[in-house]
Design a protein around this motif. Structure first.
Motif, PDB file in Angstrom:
ATOM      1  N   ARG A  11      -0.807  -9.233   3.673  1.00 27.80           N
ATOM      2  CA  ARG A  11      -2.243  -9.523   3.727  1.00 27.80           C
ATOM      3  C   ARG A  11      -2.581 -10.753   2.895  1.00 27.80           C
ATOM      4  O   ARG A  11      -3.279 -11.668   3.356  1.00 27.80           O
ATOM      5  N   MET A  21      -9.710  -7.211   6.040  1.00 27.01           N
ATOM      6  CA  MET A  21      -8.719  -6.397   6.756  1.00 27.01           C
ATOM      7  C   MET A  21      -9.351  -5.075   7.177  1.00 27.01           C
ATOM      8  O   MET A  21      -9.111  -4.587   8.290  1.00 27.01           O
ATOM      9  N   TRP A  50      -2.091  -4.616  11.756  1.00 25.75           N
ATOM     10  CA  TRP A  50      -1.895  -5.317  10.483  1.00 25.75           C
ATOM     11  C   TRP A  50      -0.921  -6.475  10.700  1.00 25.75           C
ATOM     12  O   TRP A  50      -1.168  -7.600  10.281  1.00 25.75           O
ATOM     13  N   CYS A  54      -1.754 -10.496  10.344  1.00 28.91           N
ATOM     14  CA  CYS A  54      -0.990 -11.242   9.338  1.00 28.91           C
ATOM     15  C   CYS A  54       0.031 -12.181   9.978  1.00 28.91           C
ATOM     16  O   CYS A  54       0.826 -12.810   9.280  1.00 28.91           O
TER      17      CYS A  54
END
Length: 87
Positions: A11, A21, A50, A54
């Motif tokens: 992140r 996020m 995620w 990212c």
């Protein structure tokens, strides 16, 4: 296995705040914190999201999963043919 430190590193490397996020995954910021502190486990769907946010390449993992599935499919076909031959 991916742990909270890994999630946090991904992140931060992507320049995404916990708040951002959380908005992307449609969860509370506290949930992101809990994932990163290993208080709770991230769900698979959220994990792949995620990775996406990212910019983590998941093609190798998905390729390995496909290979395993194909191997299992071939094994089932072989077993099915063997069982028919016994009849």
């Amino acid at each position: 296995m991916i742990n909270g430190d890994d999630l946090k590193a991904m992140r931060l490397n992507a320049g995404i705040s916990q708040k951002d996020m959380a908005a992307k995954l449609n969860v509370d910021r506290k949930t992101i914190s809990n994932y990163e502190l290993d208080v709770s486990q991230i769900r698979v769907g959220e994990l792949f999201s995620w990775f996406y946010y990212c910019k983590i390449d998941t093609s190798m993992v998905l390729s390995q999963v496909k290979t395993v599935r194909e191997k299992m499919d071939r094994s089932k076909t072989t077993q099915s043919g063997t069982e028919r031959g016994k009849e």
